[in-house]
Write a protein that holds these residues in place. Sequence first.
Motif, PDB file in Angstrom:
ATOM      1  N   LEU A 108      40.178  44.480  45.265  1.00 48.28           N
ATOM      2  CA  LEU A 108      39.799  42.573  45.129  1.00 48.28           C
ATOM      3  C   LEU A 108      40.282  42.100  46.212  1.00 48.28           C
ATOM      4  CD1 LEU A 108      39.018  40.336  43.453  1.00 48.28           C
ATOM      5  CD2 LEU A 108      41.190  40.136  42.360  1.00 48.28           C
ATOM      6  N   GLU A 109      41.415  42.481  46.801  1.00 48.22           N
ATOM      7  CA  GLU A 109      42.091  41.835  48.118  1.00 48.22           C
ATOM      8  C   GLU A 109      41.202  41.944  49.081  1.00 48.22           C
ATOM      9  OE1 GLU A 109      44.918  39.829  50.293  1.00 48.22           O
ATOM     10  OE2 GLU A 109      44.707  39.928  48.250  1.00 48.22           O
ATOM     11  N   PHE A 110      40.745  43.107  49.130  1.00 49.61           N
ATOM     12  CA  PHE A 110      39.560  43.495  50.286  1.00 49.61           C
ATOM     13  C   PHE A 110      38.288  42.714  50.210  1.00 49.61           C
ATOM     14  CE2 PHE A 110      37.907  47.545  52.524  1.00 49.61           C
ATOM     15  CZ  PHE A 110      37.399  46.922  53.634  1.00 49.61           C
ATOM     16  N   ARG A 111      37.887  42.614  48.897  1.00 51.69           N
ATOM     17  CA  ARG A 111      36.379  41.819  48.637  1.00 51.69           C
ATOM     18  C   ARG A 111      36.922  40.369  49.159  1.00 51.69           C
ATOM     19  NH1 ARG A 111      33.648  43.434  43.129  1.00 51.69           N
ATOM     20  NH2 ARG A 111      32.077  42.235  44.466  1.00 51.69           N
ATOM     21  N   ARG A 112      37.893  39.799  48.841  1.00 48.70           N
ATOM     22  CA  ARG A 112      38.262  38.490  49.289  1.00 48.70           C
ATOM     23  C   ARG A 112      38.108  38.362  50.795  1.00 48.70           C
ATOM     24  NH1 ARG A 112      43.569  37.286  45.574  1.00 48.70           N
ATOM     25  NH2 ARG A 112      42.309  37.044  43.449  1.00 48.70           N
ATOM     26  N   ALA A 113      38.397  39.407  51.540  1.00 46.62           N
ATOM     27  CA  ALA A 113      38.371  39.059  52.795  1.00 46.62           C
ATOM     28  C   ALA A 113      36.804  39.369  53.465  1.00 46.62           C
ATOM     29  CB  ALA A 113      39.453  40.352  53.700  1.00 46.62           C
ATOM     30  N   SER A 114      36.181  40.326  53.015  1.00 51.18           N
ATOM     31  CA  SER A 114      35.064  40.836  53.703  1.00 51.18           C
ATOM     32  C   SER A 114      33.790  40.172  53.092  1.00 51.18           C
ATOM     33  CB  SER A 114      34.780  42.424  53.265  1.00 51.18           C
ATOM     34  OG  SER A 114      34.889  42.798  52.048  1.00 51.18           O
ATOM     35  N   GLY A 115      33.806  39.786  51.620  1.00 48.95           N
ATOM     36  CA  GLY A 115      32.506  39.196  51.104  1.00 48.95           C
ATOM     37  C   GLY A 115      32.488  38.208  51.640  1.00 48.95           C
ATOM     38  N   PRO A 116      33.215  37.061  51.549  1.00 51.42           N
ATOM     39  CA  PRO A 116      32.845  35.634  52.179  1.00 51.42           C
ATOM     40  C   PRO A 116      32.193  35.684  53.624  1.00 51.42           C
ATOM     41  CG  PRO A 116      34.811  35.659  51.043  1.00 51.42           C
ATOM     42  CD  PRO A 116      34.388  36.878  51.199  1.00 51.42           C
TER      43      PRO A 116
END
Length: 331
Positions: free
Chosen positions: A194-202
Amino acid sequence: MIVDCAIYRNGRRTEGPEDFSDALDEARAGGGFVWIGLHEPTEREFSHVSEEFRLHPLAVEDALKAHQRPKLEVYDDSLFLVLKPVVYEPESDAVSSGELMVFLGDGFVVTVRHGEGAPLAAVRRRLEHEPELLGKGPTAVLYAIADATVDHYLEVAGELQNDLEELETEVFSPDQGGSRHTASRIYTFKRQILEFRRASGPLALPLTRLAETGTFGGAVPFVNEKARPFFRDVHDHLTRVNESVEGLDRLVSDVLSAHLAQMSVRQNDDMRKISAWAAMAAVPTMIAGVYGMNFEHMPELRWTWSYPAVIVVMAVLEVMLYRLFKGRGWM
């Protein structure tokens, strides 16, 4: 604090005046640009920079307070890009993210770093060893920072993939699959994703705008049009990262479901075993309870072989029950 400040002309680093305003004028006069790097500046430290380069107050506020999502903002005198570099810590198998803000304008680049993991030092060294690329101006710096950040995403995604394989091995191991710490590890791993997705997704939307692809494509000021193919390449890498992260998220959810199913099956097995042993204990208890009531008129009460006969009957019944439960897999 100011980490580094330099003027670049024709892809070469040159020493300039210490005053930001004089450095900017000198860089523009010589067809170059000035690159200033700051690390967690205070409001007082950053105020001088923002005044000299006419940075927008909203962007300045975001750069000082941090805790922003990746985004791209276009203002009158500058371009503002927010990235979230991630760091993988092998000792704790944890993912942490920092923040990196890039101000891009006419003849200047200002980078503001919060936390650890931002690849700025490596990017600066790389560009200074590639004068042809650095000679493209501030756009080259923006591309190099985005490229290094996304490339590191790929490395972290690979490390997480290795951790997930180890977690799968543990879950499906007959010895460790039922460990009470396994569920905690799975939830912790899911939080890392989840921490990774917050960085890469947006970050996908800002790179789409820079690459001018898709529905949100459009000309972005202060960015050289010839850099579009380079940003498209970074966008493609980010797409791979996001697909990998989504795959990891689905897999870890499946692993959690498999772990819970295994725990349920083990609990059912335990309950069957407990029930089987309880049934085996109930038979001799019942017989002993009947003969323990000491009634005067009971079958074979005064027979010499009554006691051993009852014991034998109990043993035979226990063996029959054991074989029955064993055949059904309850023992």
